[in-house]
Scaffold this motif. Sequence first.
Motif, mmCIF file in Angstrom:
data_model
loop_
_atom_site.group_PDB
_atom_site.id
_atom_site.type_symbol
_atom_site.label_atom_id
_atom_site.label_comp_id
_atom_site.label_asym_id
_atom_site.label_seq_id
_atom_site.Cartn_x
_atom_site.Cartn_y
_atom_site.Cartn_z
ATOM 1 N N GLN A 1 -14.561 14.318 0.574
ATOM 2 C CA GLN A 1 -13.480 13.826 -0.298
ATOM 3 C C GLN A 1 -12.101 14.111 0.272
ATOM 4 N N HIS A 2 -11.992 15.122 1.126
ATOM 5 C CA HIS A 2 -10.663 15.445 1.664
ATOM 6 C C HIS A 2 -10.299 14.564 2.867
ATOM 7 N N THR A 3 -11.174 13.592 3.209
ATOM 8 C CA THR A 3 -10.872 12.694 4.333
ATOM 9 C C THR A 3 -9.612 11.881 4.039
ATOM 10 N N GLY A 4 -8.656 11.919 4.977
ATOM 11 C CA GLY A 4 -7.423 11.142 4.830
ATOM 12 C C GLY A 4 -7.342 10.072 5.899
ATOM 13 N N THR A 5 -6.180 9.445 6.012
ATOM 14 C CA THR A 5 -6.054 8.320 6.947
ATOM 15 C C THR A 5 -6.149 8.778 8.412
ATOM 16 N N TYR B 1 -6.980 -0.196 3.676
ATOM 17 C CA TYR B 1 -6.747 -0.808 2.368
ATOM 18 C C TYR B 1 -8.014 -0.720 1.522
ATOM 19 N N ILE B 2 -7.839 -0.357 0.259
ATOM 20 C CA ILE B 2 -8.939 -0.425 -0.710
ATOM 21 C C ILE B 2 -8.470 -1.367 -1.805
ATOM 22 N N ALA B 3 -9.227 -2.412 -2.047
ATOM 23 C CA ALA B 3 -8.876 -3.431 -3.052
ATOM 24 C C ALA B 3 -7.436 -3.925 -2.850
ATOM 25 N N LEU C 1 -4.116 2.589 1.446
ATOM 26 C CA LEU C 1 -4.575 3.959 1.162
ATOM 27 C C LEU C 1 -3.606 4.929 1.830
ATOM 28 N N ASN C 2 -2.970 5.786 1.025
ATOM 29 C CA ASN C 2 -2.091 6.785 1.638
ATOM 30 C C ASN C 2 -2.303 8.173 1.018
ATOM 31 N N GLN C 3 -3.566 8.444 0.643
ATOM 32 C CA GLN C 3 -3.931 9.768 0.162
ATOM 33 C C GLN C 3 -5.379 10.018 0.570
ATOM 34 N N SER C 4 -5.921 11.178 0.217
ATOM 35 C CA SER C 4 -7.322 11.436 0.597
ATOM 36 C C SER C 4 -8.250 10.628 -0.300
ATOM 37 N N ILE D 1 7.557 -4.279 5.250
ATOM 38 C CA ILE D 1 6.322 -4.772 4.627
ATOM 39 C C ILE D 1 5.509 -3.628 4.002
ATOM 40 N N LYS D 2 5.570 -2.452 4.611
ATOM 41 C CA LYS D 2 4.804 -1.309 4.096
ATOM 42 C C LYS D 2 5.273 -0.924 2.678
ATOM 43 N N THR D 3 6.605 -0.880 2.509
ATOM 44 C CA THR D 3 7.138 -0.473 1.199
ATOM 45 C C THR D 3 7.459 -1.677 0.313
ATOM 46 N N MET D 4 7.472 -2.881 0.926
ATOM 47 C CA MET D 4 7.864 -4.119 0.228
ATOM 48 C C MET D 4 9.274 -3.981 -0.361
ATOM 49 N N LYS D 5 10.145 -3.311 0.387
ATOM 50 C CA LYS D 5 11.524 -3.108 -0.067
ATOM 51 C C LYS D 5 12.504 -3.647 0.980
ATOM 52 N N LEU D 6 13.745 -3.877 0.515
ATOM 53 C CA LEU D 6 14.811 -4.302 1.419
ATOM 54 C C LEU D 6 15.147 -3.146 2.350
#
Length: 474
Positions: free
Chosen positions: A32-36, A58-60, A64-67, A432-437
């Motif tokens: 469960q502690h597996t991260g990116t 990506y999940i759904a 994914l940016n957590q364990s 694109i990662k944050t989808m912000k200006l």
Amino acid sequence: MAMEDEAAEKNVMCLLTDPEDTPLGKSLYLPQHTGTQQLQQIVNQLLNNEDKVPYTFYIADKELNQSLGEYAEKNKISVEKVLKIVYQPQAIFRIRPVNRCSATIAGHSEAVLSVAFSPDGRQLASGSGDTTVRLWDLNTQTPLHTCSGHKNWVLCIAWSADGKYLVSGSKSGELQCWDPQTGKPAGNPLTGHKKWITGISWEPVHLSAPCRRFVSAGKDGDARIWDITLKKCVICLSGHTLAITCVKWGGDGFIYTGSQDCTIKVWETTQGKLIRELKGHGHWVNSLALSTEYVLRTGAYDHTGKQYSSPEEMKKVALERYNKMKGKAPERLVSGSDDFTMFLWEPFVSKQPKARMTGHQQLVNHVYFSPDGQWIASASFDRSVRIWNGTTGKFFGVLRGHVGAVYQISWAADSRLLLSASKDSTLKVWDIKTMKLKQDLPGHADEVYAVDWSPDGEKVASGGKDRVLKLWMG
């Protein structure tokens, strides 16, 4: 028994798949502690990558940016279910966002209608309503050559992927091939179209080097294939009942034309036979983009800036780059229309669209795949830019900030940043990662019609109604 239960509780059953949904081996039990970081190592190992490639997961359709354990808990996912994780390779290099205008160059006496960097990013051309094409010196940031010869507005320009030629098309329907080194015409004007030119696309360099043939699309409903060595039209592609608005010469050797007759037609290029018709749009088709467009445009040139001595070497490297980018997946096509929708197609898999993409509230003006083919960006008169999954066509997010119609978009070479040009006189850089200006770039005095991010990622050029060409740097 209790021990086993405890061990199972600490693991999550995962299935890693690529964006095309192909599983990477069998399902794995991961702690469960597996991260990116750990997932990156696993994917690199399973794929036997000698050079480690960075991946995002990506999940759904969410990054994914957590364990895995934290994700399962937060999204109330049963750890007994198999968790499908999609891995997407990222560019090994990073492009800096442009944040300042490094030069404003006067020269054109009417609106700048198109700008385009050469495939290696070392030269820049622009086409204008003043009937000229101009080539600019990027080192000194001054005008280099003025290419005169057209009798009407220059509506579109296109570089051959080997960088040896530039072709321009005008409102009177004639085309002119130029030698970018001298700014002089390479032969007489090419005539045949009865109305103005709406698009130009060169035969990819991995299919033919040195580049000889290009296709032009016209308001008269015809597309024409020209050979610059023979200096004439070799094939006329007739069949559309209304104006052709856009044309692309695909990496597999077929030509795609989108038209105001609501159809997209696919042509083979030895005799000019119509081989497929893609129907679905309820109004004009305005824009087409190919998933392989970036490698087709740049041919053998990549971010390292390597130059080539022979056409054969160039062809070989371009073919390797094309095959690597395409992978096992078919070349995909996206179309944007006046009916506010887009379609994602795999023309050689099916006549039916893979996805219908809805959400824009106004006509879709420009569509563009990211260089790695993972994303599609669409620009609309509804003042927004939308981002879609490049494999499935699923909606990913919307970028809002412009207060006028968005005319054109351009991707950074690493697919992490997107640039948009608008009627509101600004350029905007989006993350694109944050989808912000990421960066707002005001500076033009009026509508910005054309924008291009150089293939080497170093600079951006923009032009519009205020007649100046602006260069932007990071």
